[in-house]
Enzyme design. Structure first.
Site: not given
Length: 296
Positions: A20, A45, A66, A93, A166, A170, A199
């Site tokens: 992840i 990570t 990174d 993620n 943003y 997405k 969230v």
């Protein structure tokens, strides 16, 4: 490979190897903890290894990764290859929100947003492909092969003021995930797009820190709305540890769904976008972020 305890909603019997990105906080950290709680081998990570100290203390494997550095990506994958020889679930993620009016964003602002949120997940996936194929060929306790999970957002389905960069990043990730799903299916690899609503995480604080509002901005008069947009996803947000449970359930299914949504507003806002006339939907969002009554 060892057997793990039964997991609700999961059609598997063997320990999965999971990597992840972006696990320093929020969704990434909660996903890592939940997969680990269910007995799986998790590589959590983040760009800075020290940000993963609590996960390491909890018994998870941690790696510096990174997502904007190909050498860093390759080094992390080399560790997984050496220690596991396969990867059953890859969760892309890592990401951030560049807040600001579209016309206040520089070329570099936009490039950084797309490099991290759009290009990086594809670079990580490309580097992970040999490990995913090894899981598909060698068997991983699944009946339908390994999974790539890309963490998108419900704002990839509609766009708000002051988060155009943003939202568009997405939307682009959703589109790439759709193409990827069809392109890797012949290799026995599945793709799931996760589309969170609100969230709880440090996402709002990071968005606040990244706000672009130059001294000569035409949008100085609506600065309050810009700050409100940075924090919007955190108002009444779903706790991350609650949000991730059905997500992990879905990702561990033998044949997971192609999309998973959850979190505050994840049903309401996409439905309003679908049902309302565009100008009416624009008006709702404009009012929410202070544009309706603003007279420049």
């Amino acid at each position: 490979r060892t057997h793990c305890p039964p997991c609700a909603g999961a059609a598997h019997t063997m320990t999965q190897c999971i990597l992840i990105t972006g696990c320093s906080s929020g969704i990434g950290a909660a996903l890592a903890r939940e997969f680990h709680r269910r007995g799986h081998t998790v590589y959590a990570t983040a760009r800075r290894l020290e940000s993963l100290a609590s996960l390491q203390q909890a018994g998870l494997r941690t790696l510096a990764l990174d997502v904007n550095d190909d050498a860093s990506i390759a080094a992390a994958m080399a560790v997984v290859h050496r220690e596991q020889g396969r990867l059953d679930v890859l969760v892309n993620n890592a990401g951030f929100s560049q807040v600001g009016a579209v016309l206040d964003l520089t070329r570099d602002d936009l490039r950084h947003q797309y490099e991290t949120n759009v290009i990086a997940p594809m670079a990580v996936t490309r580097a992970a492909l040999p490990l995913l194929r090894a899981a598909a060929i060698g068997g991983s306790g699944r009946t339908s092969g390994p999974v790539i999970a890309n963490i998108g957002s419900i704002v990839g389905l509609f766009t708000t003021p002051f988060a155009g960069a943003y939202c568009s990043s997405k939307a682009a990730l959703h589109a790439l995930s759709d193409a990827l799903r069809m392109e890797v299916a012949p290799f026995g690899i599945q793709v799931v797009t996760v589309q969170p609503g609100g969230v709880q995480s440090s996402f709002g604080a990071h968005a606040e820190a990244a706000i672009q509002l130059p001294a000569d901005s035409l949008y100085r008069g609506v600065e309050k709305g810009i700050h409100a947009r940075a924090q919007a996803g955190q108002v009444g947000a779903t706790p991350a540890e609650v949000f991730v449970i059905p997500v992990v359930d879905a990702l561990l299914q033998a044949s997971p769904p192609v999309r998973v949504r959850g979190g505050k507003g994840s049903t309401l806002f996409p439905l309003l976008k679908l049902l309302l006339p565009t100008r009416r939907f624009d008006a709702i969002l404009s009012r929410k972020f202070g544009l309706s009554d603003w007279k420049p």
